[in-house]
Design an enzyme around this catalytic site. Structure first.
Site, short mmCIF file in Angstrom:
data_model
loop_
_atom_site.label_atom_id
_atom_site.label_comp_id
_atom_site.label_asym_id
_atom_site.label_seq_id
_atom_site.Cartn_x
_atom_site.Cartn_y
_atom_site.Cartn_z
CG ASP A 161 -2.35 0.45 0.87
OD1 ASP A 161 -2.50 1.26 -0.06
OD2 ASP A 161 -3.30 0.02 1.56
CG ASP A 216 -9.49 1.87 -1.20
OD1 ASP A 216 -8.50 1.59 -1.91
OD2 ASP A 216 -9.44 1.96 0.04
#
Length: 417
Positions: A161, A216
């Site tokens: 990430d 997302d």
């Protein structure tokens, strides 16, 4: 946290024990590279985050492994069981990461063994910054230690990430972890979760196997869910952000449109469309629902092998929109063996009847060099959701559901057939 220099870091690794030292400082025969043999087609699996977020433990992972097998998902291709954020405990005195002892008391090696025994592969999560998005220890300054730890545990997949990364270079940070994974020696699929902020499609082909192209996902058809400083995106907004990216996709490298939200609250037609879009555009197919209790309808969508086959086609060509008629978009995808897939996507709130005149269409893909003229080459086709069949000798009369798709797979028919 100040990043350690590579010599100091390798020195720290050397003094743990001999095996770790050899793995971390062994000279490479060639320049570091990702493991090219992995993910020649988009990866398939399941991830904890969309349903469970930080509410995870080893019991859940074992149950998920069993469910992947019992549901038929493993046999349909979903082989990666990926633990997302919040598995982390603290680092030990030498800087090596440990799993949360309360949530994962048996340790990650035992969990990997359990997953592997069921014909699955284990994925794990970290972050290029000092902290993950949920505030756990990130890998900044510990890349080689973490890669070595994952290899010793038997990890097969790393989602990496991009939180807490102010001042970092994305190409540099991700290349450092790529090199660390290579140095550790175990083939690990490398999934870059950088959200498309630094255009990873332009530089990550030799760094990772997939790269996120957007923020997302959220389980809605056409919306943005405002989270304050950022927003999650629905199916259509993510699709629309893929324009002009297909040239970067191919075997061993794919544009990642984020995890699947099938079975997470959209309608059945929306779920079918969502799944078809991800398959046609060669995104990884990483389910995010609770597979332990999913409905028969959700399981049937996720295990539709005819749709999955489009995603897993060996040519690895990403579909593109070749035509649209108002709210009806038409996508084409060349397949191995001279076959084609066409997807008719209805963005509208009501069903759409449409007659597609095969004779009028000569489709040319400038990127792959593939082309087909349906008026000159007769094809038979199968509707991959209904199972209906037909051929291009006559126009196709289609009814495309609201927020839905019709997906056809076409095969050339020899003269007289």
């Amino acid at each position: 946290m100040k990043a350690l220099s590579l010599p100091l870091l390798l020195g720290a690794v050397f003094f743990t024990h001999e095996a770790r030292a050899q793995a971390s400082v062994k000279p490479a025969a060639a320049a570091p590279a990702k493991f090219e043999q992995l993910a020649r087609t988009p990866q398939m699996g399941w991830n904890t985050w969309n349903t469970f977020a930080c509410d995870i433990d080893e019991k859940l992972i074992r149950q998920a492994a069993d469910a992947l097998v019992a549901s038929g998902m493993r046999d349909a291709g979903y082989v990666y069981l990926n633990i997302d954020d919040c598995w982390h405990g603290e680092r030990d005195a030498k800087g090596f990461i440990q799993p949360d002892p309360r949530r994962f008391p048996s340790g990650m090696k035992a969990l990997a063994d359990y997953v592997h025994a069921r014909g699955l592969k284990l994925g794990i999560y970290s972050d290029a910054g000092a902290h993950t998005c949920a505030g756990r220890p990130g890998s900044r300054g510990h890349e080689y230690q973490d890669a070595l730890t994952y290899a010793e545990w038997g990890v097969d997949y790393l989602k990496y990430d991009w939180c807490d990364t102010e001042g970092l270079s994305a190409p540099g940070a991700y290349t450092t972890m790529r090199d660390a994974l290579r140095a550790a020696g175990r083939p690990i699929l490398f999934s870059l979760c950088e959200w498309g902020n630094n255009k990873p499609w332009e530089w990550a082909k030799d760094v990772g196997h997939s790269w996120r192209t957007t923020g997302d996902i959220y389980p809605c058809w056409d919306c943005e869910f405002n989270r304050g400083t950022w927003a999650s995106l629905g199916v259509l907004p993510i699709l629309d952000k893929q324009a002009n990216l297909r040239k970067y996709s191919g075997p061993g490298r794919c544009n990642d449109m984020d995890m699947l939200e099938v079975g997470k609250g959209m309608s059945e037609d929306e779920d079918k469309a969502h799944f078809s879009i991800w398959a046609m555009l060669n995104s990884p197919l990483i389910a995010g629902n609770d597979i332990r209790s999913m409905s028969a309808a959700t399981r049937k969508i996720l295990t539709n092998r005819a749709i999955i086959a489009l995603n897993q086609d060996e040519r690895g060509i990403q579909a593109w929109r070749f035509m649209n008629d108002g709210q009806l978009d038409m996508y084409a995808k060349p397949l191995a063996g001279g076959e084609w897939a066409l997807m008719f996507l209805n963005r509208d709130d009501k069903p759409r009847r449409y007659t597609f005149d095969w004779n009028a269409h000569h489709i040319v893909d400038e990127i792959s060099g593939s082309q087909v003229h349906f008026g000159k080459q007769r094809h038979g086709y199968t509707d991959l959701w209904s199972g209906a069949t037909g051929d291009t000798a006559r126009p196709a009369a289609l009814t495309v559901p609201a927020h839905g798709v019709v997906v056809l797979r076409l095969q050339h028919q020899a003269s007289g057939s």
